[in-house]
Write a protein that holds these residues in place. Structure first.
Motif, short mmCIF file in Angstrom:
data_model
loop_
_atom_site.label_atom_id
_atom_site.label_comp_id
_atom_site.label_asym_id
_atom_site.label_seq_id
_atom_site.Cartn_x
_atom_site.Cartn_y
_atom_site.Cartn_z
N SER A 12 27.31 89.88 -6.97
CA SER A 12 28.05 89.12 -7.98
C SER A 12 28.12 89.88 -9.29
O SER A 12 27.57 90.98 -9.41
N LEU A 14 27.77 89.28 -13.70
CA LEU A 14 27.37 88.49 -14.86
C LEU A 14 28.14 89.06 -16.03
O LEU A 14 28.11 90.28 -16.25
N THR A 40 29.71 83.99 -14.35
CA THR A 40 29.20 84.65 -13.15
C THR A 40 30.19 84.44 -12.02
O THR A 40 31.03 83.54 -12.09
N THR A 78 22.27 96.73 -12.65
CA THR A 78 22.24 95.58 -11.74
C THR A 78 20.89 94.88 -11.88
O THR A 78 19.88 95.49 -12.22
N ASN A 98 20.26 88.16 -4.33
CA ASN A 98 21.58 88.52 -4.82
C ASN A 98 21.45 89.70 -5.79
O ASN A 98 20.49 89.78 -6.55
N GLU A 100 23.34 91.35 -8.93
CA GLU A 100 24.39 91.05 -9.92
C GLU A 100 24.62 92.27 -10.80
O GLU A 100 23.68 92.90 -11.26
N ASN A 140 20.06 86.34 -17.08
CA ASN A 140 21.06 86.01 -18.08
C ASN A 140 20.42 86.06 -19.47
O ASN A 140 20.98 86.64 -20.42
#
Length: 147
Positions: A12, A14, A40, A78, A98, A100, A140
Motif C-alpha cells: 500500500s 501512505l 492510504t 517503506t 503489509n 507501505e 503514520n
C-alpha cells in the motif's frame, strides 16, 4: 472495499498531506470512529506506488495534485506492519504483514477537501504534533513527525 473487488495484495501507500506551516490533514474512517489517518490505499495490479499515491489522494480527498501542478514527494522508504485482524479478509490468503510506501505532498492553504463518504466521515487540519498524537497507526505518526 466493495464485495466485487479482488482481494488486496499486502502492499500500500501512505500519503501525508501538509501545508507550508506543517499543519497536517487527518481523515476519519467510516468503519472505526477512533481511526484517524493520512491518505492510504492498496496498490492495484499493474500500478506503481507513485501512481497509487496520486490516485488515492484524489479518491480520498478530492485533491487532483497533477491538475493543480502539485508534486508528490517519494520518500523512497517503506514501513511494514501487521494487518489488523478485522481487515485480513480484504487481503489475499495468509497475508499478515503489509508493506507501505511513504509519500507526502504540500498543498495550498486554501485547498478544498472532498471526502469519499464510503471511506471517511470527517477530516481535520492539525499541527504536526497534534496530528501525530491523533493518528491511529504508529507508522503514520512517525511519518508525520518526520516531515
Amino acid at each position: 472495499m466493495l464485495d466485487n473487488q479482488p482481494l488486496r495484495k499486502p502492499f500500500s501507500v501512505l500519503v501525508v498531506i501538509y501545508k507550508k506551516n506543517k499543519d497536517c490533514l487527518l481523515i476519519q474512517r467510516t468503519d472505526d470512529a477512533n481511526f484517524w489517518q493520512s491518505v492510504t490505499g492498496g496498490i492495484d495490479e499493474g500500478e506503481t506506488p507513485i501512481t497509487t499515491a496520486y490516485r488515492e489522494l484524489l479518491e480520498e480527498t478530492g485533491i487532483d495534485a497533477r491538475a493543480l501542478g502539485l508534486t508528490m514527494q517519494d520518500h523512497k522508504k517503506t514501513n511494514q506492519y501487521t494487518i489488523r485482524e478485522s481487515w485480513r479478509h480484504r487481503y489475499q490468503a495468509n497475508a499478515l504483514v503489509n508493506t507501505e510506501h511513504v509519500f507526502s505532498i504540500c498543498v495550498p492553504d486554501d485547498i478544498t477537501i472532498v471526502l469519499d463518504p464510503n471511506e471517511h466521515t470527517d477530516f481535520v487540519w492539525l499541527t504536526q504534533q497534534q496530528a501525530a498524537e491523533k493518528a491511529w497507526s504508529p507508522s503514520n505518526r512517525d511519518e508525520i513527525l518526520a516531515l
